[in-house]
Enzyme design. Structure first.
Site: not given
Length: 356
Positions: A101, A168, A192
């Site tokens: 990511w 992030d 998440k």
């Protein structure tokens, strides 16, 4: 019987939250209407948004000057919204590349200007967090990914930088105490550790916006959403409501201090067993192990995988398969996963050892 849910995402949610959210689908606030069939402009839904924003600020202990947004598009859209809003025309950004990511975020930023990769752990399949890197002082911002779900690594500290600091936190948001004010912008997909898929949390310092010199499309401009309090377009009401319930659950039980203690216990128990049990081995560098996503392997798959997988199924263990990039197993221990689920997994690991 409810299964032990170690899924990497969408995440496990508190049972009380699931109950309240399901009730709201049928009858929200005693209106005899569903949460998902009433106007997002109604006072009841506006109250949900207001509480969700307030809870984020309170739990993070943020000072004045930050805005909280609930947007759409997942963290993937933030990969481009960040450079759109923070990288100056002809500017540059610095990225720490610690996983899939983080790499995707860097690739999006390259469309906007010069990108420097200050550290990259791909040489060992992202099994560690780079150390000793330097962030250029002339960068418009530094971007990091706090936790890596696929590879099971987590940043334990963050560098002091002379530029804007962006993170992030999709897979470990609200799981541990941090000085959140060290960041100028934080984003996190809700699915998440906070709620269902459909909304993305963004926390941004107001004073950093509007300084790039570039024209930003309306929908991609953070100032657009700040001005409209996350209601520039119809928001994903159910995802935001469920996230609000989860944040409320966290606050009522003792906040981040409370959950961090439990998360530490879960991780220490599991990693202790992985290191003790001769049938298993961890994949991430010990000092960089994620307390959210523990990745591990069977030392001899041909001898034990079939038996272990059958035992996991019989024991009600769900979502333990590792990502294809790593293989093996991945135990995701998000906030709502109870300690008893980890203990159930440990008993199966020990039973496998006894039978070997």
């Amino acid at each position: 019987m409810k299964k032990h849910n170690f899924s990497a995402g969408p995440c496990i949610l508190p049972e009380s939250v699931l109950k309240q959210a399901s009730e709201a689908i049928l009858n929200f606030d005693d209106l005899n209407l569903s949460l998902i069939e009433i106007s997002h402009r109604s006072k009841n839904v506006v109250a949900v948004m207001d509480e969700a924003m307030a809870l984020v600020k309170e739990l993070m202990g943020l000072p004045e000057g930050y805005s909280v947004l609930f947007l759409q598009g997942g963290a993937s859209l933030e990969f481009l919204m960040v450079p759109y809003n923070l990288m100056k025309e002809g500017g540059k950004a610095a990225y720490l590349e610690t996983g899939t990511w983080a790499k995707k975020a860097r690739q999006e930023a390259e469309a906007f200007g010069d990108v420097t990769v200050v550290g990259n752990s791909s040489d060992k399949n992202f099994s560690y967090i780079p150390k000793g890197y330097e962030v250029p002082a002339d960068a418009d911002y530094f971007h990091s990914t706090s936790n890596n779900t696929i590879y099971g690594t987590q940043m334990k500290s963050f560098p002091k930088v002379n530029c804007l600091n962006v993170c992030d936190m999709s897979s470990d948001i609200f799981s541990r105490n941090l000085d959140f004010s060290q960041f100028d912008l934080i984003y996190a997909g809700a699915q998440k550790n906070m709620g269902p898929a459909g909304t993305t949390l963004v926390v941004v310092k107001d004073e950093i916006l509007g300084k790039t010199g570039r024209k930003i499309p309306t929908m991609l401009d953070y100032n657009t959403h700040i001005a409209k309090e996350s209601m520039f377009n119809t928001p994903p009401v159910f995802a935001i409501y469920t996230s609000m319930l989860t944040l409320r659950w966290l606050k009522e039980n003792g906040g981040i201090d409370w959950i961090e203690n439990i998360n530490n216990q879960k991780a220490e128990l599991l990693y202790g067993e992985i290191d003790r049990n001769p049938l298993f081995a961890g994949t991430a560098a010990v000092e960089d192990r994620s307390y959210m996503n523990a990745c591990f392997l069977l030392n001899d798959e041909s001898a034990h995988k079939e038996s272990f997988d059958n035992m996991l199924k019989e024991g009600g263990i769900n979502g333990l398969n590792g990502h294809r990039s790593v293989g093996g197993y991945r135990a995701s221990m998000y906030n709502a996963l109870p300690l008893s689920s980890v203990e159930a997994l440990l008993e199966i690991m020990r039973e496998l050892e006894r039978k070997a």
